[in-house]
Motif scaffolding. Sequence first.
Motif, PDB file in Angstrom:
ATOM      1  N   UNK B 567      -5.205  10.172  -4.082  1.00 50.80           N
ATOM      2  CA  UNK B 567      -4.272  11.062  -4.852  1.00 50.80           C
ATOM      3  C   UNK B 567      -3.749  10.212  -6.122  1.00 50.80           C
ATOM      4  N   UNK B 568      -4.740   9.864  -6.904  1.00 51.16           N
ATOM      5  CA  UNK B 568      -4.245   9.058  -8.268  1.00 51.16           C
ATOM      6  C   UNK B 568      -3.448   7.976  -7.979  1.00 51.16           C
ATOM      7  N   UNK B 569      -3.598   7.308  -6.845  1.00 54.17           N
ATOM      8  CA  UNK B 569      -2.616   6.178  -6.664  1.00 54.17           C
ATOM      9  C   UNK B 569      -4.011   5.067  -6.338  1.00 54.17           C
ATOM     10  N   UNK B 572      -1.329  -1.740  -5.251  1.00 56.04           N
ATOM     11  CA  UNK B 572      -0.338  -2.641  -6.095  1.00 56.04           C
ATOM     12  C   UNK B 572       0.173  -3.437  -4.981  1.00 56.04           C
ATOM     13  N   UNK B 595       5.301  -9.048  -7.245  1.00 54.16           N
ATOM     14  CA  UNK B 595       5.661  -8.749  -5.592  1.00 54.16           C
ATOM     15  C   UNK B 595       4.672  -7.414  -5.046  1.00 54.16           C
ATOM     16  N   UNK B 596       4.511  -6.785  -6.187  1.00 58.04           N
ATOM     17  CA  UNK B 596       3.887  -5.676  -5.740  1.00 58.04           C
ATOM     18  C   UNK B 596       4.662  -4.548  -5.329  1.00 58.04           C
ATOM     19  N   UNK B 597       3.714  -3.516  -4.769  1.00 52.38           N
ATOM     20  CA  UNK B 597       4.506  -2.343  -4.070  1.00 52.38           C
ATOM     21  C   UNK B 597       3.597  -1.844  -2.826  1.00 52.38           C
ATOM     22  N   UNK B 598       4.201  -1.623  -1.815  1.00 48.01           N
ATOM     23  CA  UNK B 598       3.342  -1.372  -0.717  1.00 48.01           C
ATOM     24  C   UNK B 598       2.752  -0.210  -0.741  1.00 48.01           C
ATOM     25  N   UNK B 600       1.576   3.362   0.585  1.00 46.03           N
ATOM     26  CA  UNK B 600       2.466   4.322   1.624  1.00 46.03           C
ATOM     27  C   UNK B 600       2.026   4.098   3.003  1.00 46.03           C
ATOM     28  N   UNK B 602       2.658   5.745   5.701  1.00 50.30           N
ATOM     29  CA  UNK B 602       1.842   6.771   6.461  1.00 50.30           C
ATOM     30  C   UNK B 602       0.361   6.682   6.063  1.00 50.30           C
ATOM     31  N   UNK B 603      -0.084   6.376   4.934  1.00 47.45           N
ATOM     32  CA  UNK B 603      -1.476   6.159   4.766  1.00 47.45           C
ATOM     33  C   UNK B 603      -2.061   4.781   5.501  1.00 47.45           C
TER      34      UNK B 603
END
Lengths: 327, 614
Positions: B567-569, B572, B595-598, B600, B602-603
């Motif tokens: 979905x475009x992500x 990170x 640090x990044x970004x978890x 999602x 749910x995924x």
Amino acid sequence: MAGGVERRGGVAEGAVVSDVVLELQSPPGTLGSFARALTGARKRAPAGVSIPRLQVNLSPQVAEAQRLAEYRRLCGLRDDGRLPPTWPQVLAAPLHVALLTHRSFPLPALGVVHVSQRIEQLRPLPADAALALTAIVEGHREVEQGVELDLVTEARLKDELVWRGVSVLLSRRRSHQARPPRRASEQLPGEAPGSLRSVVWRAGEDAGRRYAAVSGDWNPIHLHPLTARAFGFPRAIAHGMWTFARSLGEAMQELPGDASEGVLRVEVAFRRPVLLPSAVHFSCRRAEEGVPVGGIAFELRSKDAAKVHLSGTVEVGATPEVIRPSP
Amino acid sequence: MTAMPALKIEDDARPKPLEPVAVAPPPPEERRRRAADFAEPGQRRTRYSLPTHLESGSPVGFRTRLPLSREEVVQALRLFALERPSEFASSGSVTERELFEEASLGVLSSRQSTNFNGHRQTTFGPADSARLSGLLRRLDGLEAPVLDGAAYTHVVFSRPYRTPFTFLLTLVGHPPVVSPFTVALRALRKRFQHADDIPTIGYLQHLHLGILADAMERAAVLASGDERRAQIFMAPFAGDARRRANAAVLEEIEAMCGLSARDRRQGWRVALVAQVGAALPHERVGLEPELCRKLGANLLALRSERIQPGVNAEESAPAQYHQRQSMDVPDELTVMAGRAAYNAFSHWTGVSREEARRLALLERVDVLTPNGKERLRDIRRELDDITDEVVRNLPLWADLPTGRALSRNAARGRKAFALAGQRIYIGGLSRREVEEAGLVWEHAVRAFGAAASRSGLVAELAGCQDLPSDCDLLTGVCLMAGPVNQNDIGKSFQGRADLLASAFPERDPTSLLVWTLKAKTVADPIGNEEQLLNRERKGALVDLRPAPHEVVQVVSGGRRTPMRHRDGKVNAERAFAEWDNFVVAPDGREIPGNRGSAWPAVWSAEAVWPREQS
């Protein structure tokens, strides 16, 4: 106005104040609105005149699935079967432009800057919700930089108020076209500790055109370096609502697990445009002083975290506190 | 076609146990940390500054080492003495997060030359794994039994090693006058036949693979919290004869992975297959799940910085780099590092440990001894002489139009040959002896890569044992091909002897890698070749490690999907981030984006192959 009806309300004593109500069956085209914005660039509000109450109502609209999917992709939002909290604002954008370019609106639409946004979503909205929209602008405030006004948007689902947004807009005085002064929140390189998320995104050169295709906001300042330069920008700038939606989508992932069911309240202040292309730094952290308890504070900054593009908060509450325009 | 004999796993190929070795920190007054900081506005950024930001989809980020207790090191050392699984138990579902974390410790962070991504991975679920098992059983030269019941299977492709350095090599070693023609001819052979300028460049591809195999074996354990094990095959894909013998099966595997004609022209080939499945209870390693995650974070930290064990004594270096510290690499640690190397070589080739000790040629140079210092001087002099001759003989018709950039870059390589450290291993093999032992040369080179990597890791792990809070590390390792490549230039074009020739006369050695061990407390500046070569990126620090979607694809429901591209992500997230071992400035400020970004939640909680689970 194509596809709609315009009604005029009563006239009050003293200064000329008219109520105008536009009733639309479908969203107005933005091309005509931008043309009126160009021709109305020389508008000057007479002294002592306030902004009349202008209102536009749009019949229930269901989001086109493909458009919604593309919006989610552009804004990095997961498809959870619901409308993103920023979606009603996107739907209402043509209504806003119609109001700001209406002949009764006394200020030039060109040059109006979106300064901040508040959103209250009273409950999650299914992706196929048929939302009836109302946008209202009335009155103004004199501020140092010029004239500030609130553009209120409401979304209803079968007569139930489900979403409300207040957009604070600024019409700058000529003498205040210069850059805003350095704010206290801007800081030296590096990032303060405590971030829950810290990530650098890339906003491509075509980000403005791609968002315009989805949102319908074809303001030339977002489209191409050449068209942006005509309006005083060195390069095209990203849509504030795109940077906001993207940031909000990221920040919402840090809300508690049951957040999707509560009343969502969001506030964001736009501070500095994002030039295209560029890399920007997003971060968010838990509530601290000044931020609602349980809420998430988020910021979008330059990639070295030195300059702030936008800052905001998002929280989920149990009780709706319907947001109102500023006093 | 005659089937090639499978490798015989000798009974005495079991690894020798490794023991933890404590490295004594220096007295408190001598302890220093890197304490890198951001350059202030207006201040010139140097290689000692923290990067202004990190823009990367890699799961690694910039990390710091986590202290490990002695007991934790004892447990961790079991990862460096794994035996192959005998079978797989029945397996539960695999989550997206587990697969991501396993890839993070495998193909996404495995040691390669810093500016090269030479691996791609396709991962199949249980149903396709059953089909792959059938294909694997048709292969000649298997070094281990194919197991049934794999929860998933990784197929790894590799390609020839090509970087700005190999571009420069195209111009090296040509006779004058005819060089325009010989350079063009070599360039065409490299482009269309995947020929190498010097043999060691070709070996790099295989060394990297061996390193990856060793890493993937550990990754399966750590990412599953000691629930799963990996059975890894390299031998059927190593060597022209094996590849020809297995051509039909390779073609089927490539088709399953969607290898395109364009990929093949770029040199991508199946190089390794790893079956991963639930471990039998008695074959589990015996690590606590929390320790698995801590080790995961630590292994990423070890991959985060390019440690150079030398003292950075240049004038621009901050004060903490100038001061010598009263620290030595204990002899016992050097012994353990050597033991780990032999264990690995034996494990991946199937030969006995004794045979591994005979075949793996390791010259140990102890810089702390007079003989060692002399040896090091000789090596440096030899490599400098080779560099001088290379620079002298670079074709002017290529060098002058670039403003002598080529010769400048060639000369810059001297820094790569500094060989600073206290204990230095120069390692290699004798092709003659390897082949006489019944091994395929390429396969032995892969096993040697694993050996060198594991040897270095054991030393790095020791550097985390009882790590004081005022130290970055206690031991560092630098694993290099640079000195070997430069020596190979000398061998190929200047008639010089191999680096190992004096230590192993009459054995016709081929040196493959050099790794140096240094006891110190200050981590070195982060850096890589891209940063040095690309003016625009100087000081910005480029993270060239790949994001998952760039090198991993997952096959599910008949569809091949890039990992963590949805979905475009794209990813990170930094793996094992809960350990919070991110590099920070002395005042606690963080590198924006580090640090990044978890992904999602749910995924990442989804089962990767929900319909295929047994």
